[in-house]
Scaffold this motif. Structure first.
Motif, PDB file in Angstrom:
ATOM      1  N   GLU A 277      40.872  41.422  32.013  1.00  0.00           N
ATOM      2  CA  GLU A 277      40.540  40.775  33.279  1.00  0.00           C
ATOM      3  C   GLU A 277      39.047  40.470  33.333  1.00  0.00           C
ATOM      4  OE1 GLU A 277      43.507  39.558  34.650  1.00  0.00           O
ATOM      5  OE2 GLU A 277      42.213  39.725  36.395  1.00  0.00           O
ATOM      6  N   LEU A 278      38.235  41.439  32.890  1.00  0.00           N
ATOM      7  CA  LEU A 278      36.785  41.246  32.898  1.00  0.00           C
ATOM      8  C   LEU A 278      36.392  40.076  32.009  1.00  0.00           C
ATOM      9  CD1 LEU A 278      35.665  44.975  32.768  1.00  0.00           C
ATOM     10  CD2 LEU A 278      35.250  43.379  34.643  1.00  0.00           C
ATOM     11  N   GLN A 279      37.081  39.950  30.892  1.00  0.00           N
ATOM     12  CA  GLN A 279      36.783  38.832  30.004  1.00  0.00           C
ATOM     13  C   GLN A 279      37.228  37.519  30.644  1.00  0.00           C
ATOM     14  OE1 GLN A 279      38.714  38.945  26.173  1.00  0.00           O
ATOM     15  NE2 GLN A 279      38.039  36.880  25.726  1.00  0.00           N
TER      16      GLN A 279
ATOM     17  N   GLY B  52      34.920  36.132  33.255  1.00  0.00           N
ATOM     18  CA  GLY B  52      33.592  35.745  32.802  1.00  0.00           C
ATOM     19  C   GLY B  52      32.542  36.848  32.823  1.00  0.00           C
ATOM     20  N   HIS B  53      32.970  38.063  33.027  1.00  0.00           N
ATOM     21  CA  HIS B  53      31.969  39.137  33.034  1.00  0.00           C
ATOM     22  C   HIS B  53      31.427  39.436  31.647  1.00  0.00           C
ATOM     23  CE1 HIS B  53      33.260  39.914  37.136  1.00  0.00           C
ATOM     24  NE2 HIS B  53      32.149  40.627  37.267  1.00  0.00           N
ATOM     25  N   ILE B  54      32.272  39.262  30.652  1.00  0.00           N
ATOM     26  CA  ILE B  54      31.839  39.493  29.268  1.00  0.00           C
ATOM     27  C   ILE B  54      32.387  38.402  28.374  1.00  0.00           C
ATOM     28  CG2 ILE B  54      31.438  41.998  29.222  1.00  0.00           C
ATOM     29  CD1 ILE B  54      34.378  42.330  28.433  1.00  0.00           C
TER      30      ILE B  54
ATOM     31  N   ALA C 133      33.851  41.672  24.238  1.00  0.00           N
ATOM     32  CA  ALA C 133      35.076  42.360  24.637  1.00  0.00           C
ATOM     33  C   ALA C 133      35.611  43.204  23.487  1.00  0.00           C
ATOM     34  CB  ALA C 133      36.117  41.344  25.092  1.00  0.00           C
ATOM     35  N   LYS C 134      35.550  42.644  22.285  1.00  0.00           N
ATOM     36  CA  LYS C 134      36.055  43.392  21.119  1.00  0.00           C
ATOM     37  C   LYS C 134      35.207  44.643  20.900  1.00  0.00           C
ATOM     38  CE  LYS C 134      38.516  39.868  18.582  1.00  0.00           C
ATOM     39  NZ  LYS C 134      38.284  38.496  18.878  1.00  0.00           N
TER      40      LYS C 134
ATOM     41  N   GLN D 127      26.138  50.152  28.483  1.00  0.00           N
ATOM     42  CA  GLN D 127      25.454  49.468  27.397  1.00  0.00           C
ATOM     43  C   GLN D 127      24.914  48.112  27.810  1.00  0.00           C
ATOM     44  OE1 GLN D 127      27.382  49.612  23.647  1.00  0.00           O
ATOM     45  NE2 GLN D 127      28.196  51.668  23.949  1.00  0.00           N
ATOM     46  N   ASP D 128      25.025  47.861  29.100  1.00  0.00           N
ATOM     47  CA  ASP D 128      24.449  46.624  29.645  1.00  0.00           C
ATOM     48  C   ASP D 128      24.924  45.400  28.870  1.00  0.00           C
ATOM     49  OD1 ASP D 128      21.070  45.573  30.557  1.00  0.00           O
ATOM     50  OD2 ASP D 128      23.031  45.242  31.473  1.00  0.00           O
ATOM     51  N   LEU D 129      26.199  45.336  28.709  1.00  0.00           N
ATOM     52  CA  LEU D 129      26.745  44.258  27.908  1.00  0.00           C
ATOM     53  C   LEU D 129      27.249  43.099  28.766  1.00  0.00           C
ATOM     54  CD1 LEU D 129      28.716  46.557  25.450  1.00  0.00           C
ATOM     55  CD2 LEU D 129      26.781  45.115  24.823  1.00  0.00           C
TER      56      LEU D 129
END
Lengths: 181, 520
Positions: free
Chosen positions: B413-415, B418-420, B425-426, B447-449
């Motif tokens: 969902e985060l991917q 557009g959050h990551i 994501a991997k 990790q501030d990704l």
């Protein structure tokens, strides 16, 4: 036999057979049979009716040699194989004669005409095979079972390693000769 | 030669004059039931020796066999799942041979008239050049019969004795005899795998080869296509599906080698030695065994009824086994599951194949799909590639996965929102796997990704970078070229690229973060 001597003794004493019968009539499994059926001279004290399908006198007829197929020859190889399968030594003269006689006896079956008759392999064929529920009701008797053999090892039964191969035929013949002595 | 390096034997491009293998399988499947076939003692694995043995199992005189209804139902269920004809009347026989783990001296089996005949098993394996195409094959099932298992022998060669444990003696087995329709180890392994899945779905056998719940013997021969079948050998002692393919392929090659050298193949029994990968002859069987088959006199014929209507009066309905009732109660079979997944989720057949092949993976996939708005097509890759490869690395099952379906769904969902980025994501997934229990959000925050998508902030960041490297900026001016591009750089060393930040480059922002980590 004892019954007969008793009745004859009684008769000699002047008491009629007829009077004796009612008091000696037996109740077998609650089945009470009327007096008329006990009239048979051969089975005075039986409470079962004589089944008409059973002949009153023996009708056994011996089967003649010429009715039978030729006698089976048993070669040494076959004797060898039978001994291995049954693990029974019968290579003596008596053993072979016994085998031949047994086969001859069974040969009498060839006289019967079985064309169009389904073979019967169980007299229970018209019974419903009972099916048991899948519940644990037995087992857990290791102690009892392990007391049966002479020796066990840590709750295991002990057996020789694999099947001990039978010695070769010549060796076996020699062994038998020695055992006969 | 190792199987992996040699060309697969199932090549359809074999030249016409080459010998081909012919493989038929005899499979013994231990029936999953509480008690044994003919006695009420428990079925179990790894119990103390001889603790699950009744008087009948020990062949003490005066005992009689009483058939277990559950075993009959299991055989009928398996027969129906394999498209067999169920014999309404089947018979039991005695098969005589001497061995210490067979205390009675005979095994009760169904040689004349077994409970099910003439079935078919459809299986598939991944073939084609890239081994990602689903190839469908069938194998005929000659018959399925009920029979007793024997005890276990432990050979103690040092003390020249054999120790006998009768816990397994009398356990119900279904023997499945297959026609020799297969031609190599891979096909045999695929067929056995499919059978395993079917039996596990039915619940009639747990199919664990290492625990001996599923035992496979292979009858192998070779011949020229079109000519009569060659002499066959029987290969035993195959303890896993992996060894099955190797054992069969080795035997085929061995027989081809014998014939090419002008020899003849002996009709014998060979054992597979997993250490050497070879088949070796077993102890000589002293010619053909004569089992002296005879009808079992203590058991009348087994009758199963076609449907409720054919139950005769006086027969107890709970006692009887009714085929129609069992057919109605059959669970969903693997082939149906595969088709359903393709239909419902619009995934490719090979993905469906992978899902069904792994225990619990279908449930996992469906759980993830439920919790995310993403298209199942876009979820499947995560499950069959990312998740599965990590499981395989650690040789874990789906139930042992440190990442739950909900956690994976959250990540996706985060991917999706557009959050990551997908590459991040991997990375996050790997991190979630390593530190089990952490959610995707936690890892991203730690990790501030996360992706920054606020243009103002990106402009500020770019400005800061440019400001902090004035010397390079002036060098750039002298070179009079400015490049504006949006590609990802994956090298992280000391020199920086200056771009005019006229676009929102997500990767640049990440790069900037990496740089800030390096340079402080």
């Amino acid at each position: 036999m004892i019954v007969f001597s008793l009745t004859s003794a009684r008769q000699s004493l002047g008491v009629s057979l007829k009077l004796m019968r009612p008091s000696l009539r037996l109740r077998i499994r609650g089945h009470f049979c009327p007096e008329s059926h006990v009239r048979e001279a051969t089975r005075p004290y039986s409470s079962h009716t004589h089944n008409p399908k059973v002949p009153k006198a023996a009708t056994w007829e011996p089967v003649l040699e010429d009715q039978l197929p030729p006698p089976a020859k048993i070669p040494a190889d076959l004797v060898d194989k039978l001994e291995r399968l049954a693990l029974v030594d019968f290579r003596t003269k008596q053993g072979l004669v016994c085998l031949e006689r047994a086969i001859r006896f069974a040969d009498q079956l060839h006289v019967v005409d079985t064309d169009g008759v389904e073979p019967m392999d169980s007299v229970l064929e018209d019974r419903v095979l009972y099916l048991r529920d899948d519940a644990v009701v037995e087992g857990d008797c290791a102690e009892e079972l392990l007391q049966l053999p002479k020796s066990t090892v840590e709750e295991y039964f002990v057996a020789p390693p694999g099947n001990i191969p039978l010695p070769k035929r010549e060796e076996r013949t020699a062994m038998l000769k020695h055992s006969e002595l | 030669a190792r199987c992996d390096s040699s060309p697969p034997l199932c090549s359809s491009l074999s030249s016409p004059q080459e010998l081909v293998g012919v493989v038929g399988l005899e499979i013994h499947a231990q029936i999953h039931s509480n008690t044994k076939l003919f006695s009420g003692s428990q079925v179990g694995f790894l119990a103390p020796p001889n603790s699950l043995v009744s008087f009948l199992d020990a062949s003490l005189p005066g005992t009689l066999p009483v058939l277990n209804r559950r075993c009959v139902e299991a055989a009928v269920m398996t027969g129906l799942a394999l498209n067999c004809t169920i014999n309404n009347k089947s018979l039991f026989d005695r098969k005589h041979y001497f061995y210490a783990d067979l205390p009675a001296g005979y095994q009760i089996t169904q040689q004349r008239q077994p409970i099910a005949v003439n079935g078919m098993l459809t299986y598939s394996h991944l073939g084609g050049k890239k081994r990602n195409q689903v190839v469908n094959k069938t194998v005929q099932i000659k018959q399925i019969q009920l029979e007793q298992d024997s005890g276990k022998s432990l050979h103690d060669d040092q003390r020249s004795q054999t120790l006998i444990d009768l816990n397994r003696a009398g356990v119900g087995l279904m023997e499945l005899v297959m026609e020799p329709d297969m031609s190599c180890g891979e096909e045999a392994a695929a067929a056995v795998r499919e059978l395993q899945l079917i039996l596990q779905a039915l619940g009639t056998c747990q199919g664990n080869m290492s625990e001996g719940q599923l035992r496979v013997d292979a009858n192998v021969s070779v011949h020229m296509p079109g000519e009569p079948l060659g002499i066959r050998t029987e290969v035993k002692n195959i303890n896993s599906a992996r060894y099955l393919a190797r054992a069969i392929d080795y035997e085929i090659q061995r027989q081809i080698g014998v014939l090419q050298r002008g020899g003849t193949v002996q009709n014998e029994t060979r054992a597979f030695d997993s250490k050497s990968g070879q088949t070796i002859p077993m102890r000589d069987k002293e010619g053909l065994q004569d089992y002296r088959f005879m009808p079992e006199p203590n058991l009348p014929p087994l009758i199963v009824y076609k449907d409720n209507a054919s139950l005769p009066t006086g027969v107890d309905a709970c006692q009887a086994v009714v085929v129609e009732r069992i057919r109605e109660g059959l669970p969903e079979l693997p082939s149906v599951t595969r088709d359903r997944l393709v239909q419902t989720y619009a995934i490719l057949p090979e993905h469906s194949f992978t899902l069904v092949n792994e225990d619990g993976l279908v449930e996992y996939f469906e759980a993830v799909v439920r919790e995310t708005k993403r298209e199942p097509r876009n979820v499947i890759g995560w499950v069959t590639n990312e998740l599965l490869s990590l499981l395989k690395q650690k040789d874990q099952s789906v139930s042992q996965s440190p990442v739950s379906p909900s956690a994976l769904a959250e990540l996706l969902e985060l991917q999706e929102t557009g959050h990551i980025s997908s590459s991040v994501a991997k990375q996050v997934f790997q991190e979630m796997w390593r530190s089990s229990g952490k959610t995707a959000l936690q890892v991203i925050q730690e990790q501030d990704l996360g992706l920054v998508s606020d243009t103002k902030e990106i402009h500020n960041i770019c400005q800061r970078v440019v400001d902090s490297h004035p010397d390079l900026v002036s060098a750039q001016h002298t070179h009079t070229h400015t490049h504006t591009h949006t590609h990802t750089h994956t090298h992280t060393h000391t020199h920086t690229h200056t771009h005019t930040c006229t676009h929102t480059s997500k990767h640049f922002v990440r790069k900037r973060q990496q740089l800030s980590r390096i340079h402080g």
